[in-house]
Write a protein that holds these residues in place. Structure first.
Motif, PDB file in Angstrom:
ATOM      1  N   SER A 153      -0.954   4.157  -4.411  1.00 54.73           N
ATOM      2  CA  SER A 153       0.162   3.228  -4.578  1.00 54.73           C
ATOM      3  C   SER A 153       1.101   3.698  -5.677  1.00 54.73           C
ATOM      4  O   SER A 153       0.710   4.400  -6.611  1.00 54.73           O
ATOM      5  CB  SER A 153      -0.372   1.829  -4.919  1.00 54.73           C
ATOM      6  OG  SER A 153      -1.121   1.870  -6.119  1.00 54.73           O
ATOM      7  N   TRP A 196       2.718  -9.141  -6.797  1.00 58.62           N
ATOM      8  CA  TRP A 196       1.702  -8.273  -6.203  1.00 58.62           C
ATOM      9  C   TRP A 196       0.323  -8.913  -6.082  1.00 58.62           C
ATOM     10  O   TRP A 196      -0.502  -8.455  -5.294  1.00 58.62           O
ATOM     11  CB  TRP A 196       1.566  -6.997  -7.048  1.00 58.62           C
ATOM     12  CG  TRP A 196       2.853  -6.263  -7.209  1.00 58.62           C
ATOM     13  CD1 TRP A 196       3.451  -5.430  -6.298  1.00 58.62           C
ATOM     14  CD2 TRP A 196       3.730  -6.299  -8.325  1.00 58.62           C
ATOM     15  NE1 TRP A 196       4.624  -4.950  -6.766  1.00 58.62           N
ATOM     16  CE2 TRP A 196       4.836  -5.460  -8.025  1.00 58.62           C
ATOM     17  CE3 TRP A 196       3.695  -6.946  -9.570  1.00 58.62           C
ATOM     18  CZ2 TRP A 196       5.889  -5.270  -8.915  1.00 58.62           C
ATOM     19  CZ3 TRP A 196       4.744  -6.758 -10.457  1.00 58.62           C
ATOM     20  CH2 TRP A 196       5.817  -5.925 -10.121  1.00 58.62           C
ATOM     21  N   LEU A 226       0.057  -2.953  -6.938  1.00 59.91           N
ATOM     22  CA  LEU A 226      -0.873  -2.903  -5.805  1.00 59.91           C
ATOM     23  C   LEU A 226      -2.122  -2.066  -6.109  1.00 59.91           C
ATOM     24  O   LEU A 226      -3.181  -2.320  -5.534  1.00 59.91           O
ATOM     25  CB  LEU A 226      -0.163  -2.391  -4.551  1.00 59.91           C
ATOM     26  CG  LEU A 226       0.910  -3.319  -4.001  1.00 59.91           C
ATOM     27  CD1 LEU A 226       1.483  -2.770  -2.694  1.00 59.91           C
ATOM     28  CD2 LEU A 226       0.371  -4.741  -3.785  1.00 59.91           C
ATOM     29  N   LYS A 242      -6.347   2.452  -7.663  1.00 60.20           N
ATOM     30  CA  LYS A 242      -5.672   3.635  -8.208  1.00 60.20           C
ATOM     31  C   LYS A 242      -6.159   3.927  -9.627  1.00 60.20           C
ATOM     32  O   LYS A 242      -6.322   5.094 -10.013  1.00 60.20           O
ATOM     33  CB  LYS A 242      -4.158   3.402  -8.205  1.00 60.20           C
ATOM     34  CG  LYS A 242      -3.343   4.498  -8.878  1.00 60.20           C
ATOM     35  CD  LYS A 242      -1.867   4.120  -8.897  1.00 60.20           C
ATOM     36  CE  LYS A 242      -1.017   5.151  -9.633  1.00 60.20           C
ATOM     37  NZ  LYS A 242       0.423   4.758  -9.628  1.00 60.20           N
ATOM     38  N   GLU A 294       1.822  -0.784   3.598  1.00 68.86           N
ATOM     39  CA  GLU A 294       2.062   0.582   3.117  1.00 68.86           C
ATOM     40  C   GLU A 294       1.144   1.614   3.758  1.00 68.86           C
ATOM     41  O   GLU A 294       1.477   2.804   3.777  1.00 68.86           O
ATOM     42  CB  GLU A 294       1.909   0.630   1.591  1.00 68.86           C
ATOM     43  CG  GLU A 294       2.961  -0.198   0.862  1.00 68.86           C
ATOM     44  CD  GLU A 294       3.014   0.124  -0.625  1.00 68.86           C
ATOM     45  OE1 GLU A 294       2.258   1.013  -1.078  1.00 68.86           O
ATOM     46  OE2 GLU A 294       3.824  -0.510  -1.322  1.00 68.86           O
ATOM     47  N   ILE A 341      -0.621  -4.224   0.820  1.00 67.45           N
ATOM     48  CA  ILE A 341      -1.265  -2.914   0.931  1.00 67.45           C
ATOM     49  C   ILE A 341      -1.234  -2.452   2.386  1.00 67.45           C
ATOM     50  O   ILE A 341      -0.920  -1.288   2.677  1.00 67.45           O
ATOM     51  CB  ILE A 341      -2.706  -2.973   0.399  1.00 67.45           C
ATOM     52  CG1 ILE A 341      -2.709  -3.285  -1.099  1.00 67.45           C
ATOM     53  CG2 ILE A 341      -3.443  -1.662   0.678  1.00 67.45           C
ATOM     54  CD1 ILE A 341      -4.083  -3.486  -1.701  1.00 67.45           C
TER      55      ILE A 341
END
Length: 409
Positions: free
Chosen positions: A280, A354, A287, A237, A401, A398
């Motif tokens: 995320s 995480w 994450l 990200k 999700e 991950i």
């Protein structure tokens, strides 16, 4: 590589780069290298337009130039050159071509060549990137020279194209000068070109094919890779997180040396970012993932793909990391310090909520690299440096999700 609050920019060096120029010639193609430059040098674009993102390695600068192609005999080729540049990425602010005509942006030897007509159709021409402003960016050309040529049988004196900007890639020294980070090469750097392991570690070598260098908006650098059986890619990200950044970026597959230690990479296969699917939540220490797709997916399918582990890893698990640290041709981290010595392992499978931790060597540009186990499943998404606890976001979290958005095999 993400190193929050630990990076400093070398402003003086960046400003010093303003004194460097671009050779811009407007000449017939056959005479491209035999005449003197006719146009002025380029200028470094304003600092507000330069690439800057916390934790992302800066690998190039934006420059402005007043260039054009015309239908006149003497205006059909322009040579854009910045001495010592690692790459050149040309921006067309306008393209005024008749049906049947096209322009090419090529390396001097023709090894790389991208073709564009008035329709900018990726199905019949080459890929390109966009940044929300008028015009488009041609795909980058490796090296310090791009040859821009108008191809037409027409005889007239009208204008065909306008070139107003370009990115030029920093050399190794400049990358070091413009990027400061905490130590994430732990002790001796044991990374080697992926081809060095083609015979001794054939599966690790093969899995690395799915990993690409990510050129972000012309001037930033991370690592990215295919995930699952469909057109899906993962990176961090903090590398990019918006649709505009995805559309403005290139994914360069097969950018790796042909021989071990040979410093002889080819241009590889370049595609552009297409659709942003999911980012995320939370900060870059969590994450830290971005899921997206690419244009011209068929061009990269032959490089294979990777799959996420769906359960937590454990401390002591053997691991390895393929990636593009420092923007270098792809390398593999398999050993901790010396070849044939201690292999990389997970130091703490539950470093925090995480992340897992490891001391396997990484550096700026490795952000977004996959961390794989001995079964060649991705157990983490690398994103934080700082020996002895380099960190990767837990892949099974991950997966939880994004499971509905990928085909994980």
């Amino acid at each position: 590589m993400k190193h929050a609050l630990r990076r400093l920019r070398t402003v003086a060096v960046a400003l010093g780069a303003c004194t460097l120029g671009l050779s811009l010639l407007s000449v017939p193609a056959a005479e491209a290298y035999s005449v003197r430059p006719l146009a002025p040098h380029s200028e470094r674009a304003p600092e507000s337009d330069q690439f800057s993102a916390e934790g992302v390695t800066t690998v190039g600068e934006l420059r402005t130039v007043d260039g054009s192609l015309s239908y006149a005999r003497g205006g059909r080729t322009q040579i854009i050159r910045h001495p010592g540049a690692a790459y050149v990425k040309v921006h067309f602010s306008s393209l005024r071509l008749a049906d049947g005509d096209h322009v090419t942006v090529s390396s001097p030897d023709g090894e790389e060549s991208y073709r564009y007509d008035r329709y900018l159709n990726r199905a019949t021409g080459s890929d390109y990137t966009i940044d929300g402003q008028p015009g488009f960016w041609a795909m980058s050309v490796e090296g310090d020279t791009a040859v821009v040529t108008l191809h037409s049988s027409r005889r007239s004196r009208g204008s065909a194209a306008t070139i107003d900007r370009f990115w030029r890639g920093y050399d190794r020294t400049e990358i070091t000068q413009h990027n400061f980070s905490t130590m994430s090469v732990c002790s001796t750097d044991a990374r080697r070109d992926v081809v060095c392991y083609q015979n001794s570690h054939p599966t690790e070598y093969a899995r690395g094919n799915a990993v690409a260098r990510l050129l972000i908006s012309g001037g930033g650098l991370c690592t990215t890779w295919r995930v699952g059986n469909t057109n899906r890619m993962l990176t961090n990200k903090h590398c990019f997180s918006t649709q505009s950044a995805v559309s403005g970026s290139e994914m360069q597959f097969n950018y790796q040396c042909a021989t071990c230690g040979g410093a002889n990479p080819g241009p590889g296969t370049k595609v552009s970012g297409a659709t942003l699917y999911k980012v995320s939540s939370g900060g870059s220490g969590e994450l830290d993932y971005t899921l997206y797709s690419v244009n011209n997916f068929t061009a990269i399918q032959s490089f294979g793909t990777l799959y996420l582990a769906t359960t937590a890893t454990s401390t002591g698990t053997r691991m390895y990391i393929p990636g593009h640290g420092d923007g270098s041709p792809k390398r593999l981290s398999i050993y901790e310090n010396t070849q044939g010595g201690t292999t990389c392992t997970v130091r703490n499978a539950n470093y925090n909520t995480w992340n897992i931790s490891y001391s396997c060597d990484t550096s700026g540009g490795n952000s977004g690299s996959p961390v794989l186990n001995a079964s060649h499943r991705v157990i983490a998404l690398h994103h934080l440096g700082g020996c002895p606890s380099n960190q990767g976001a837990k892949a099974h979290l991950i997966y939880n999700e994004i499971a509905s958005l990928i085909d994980n095999g």
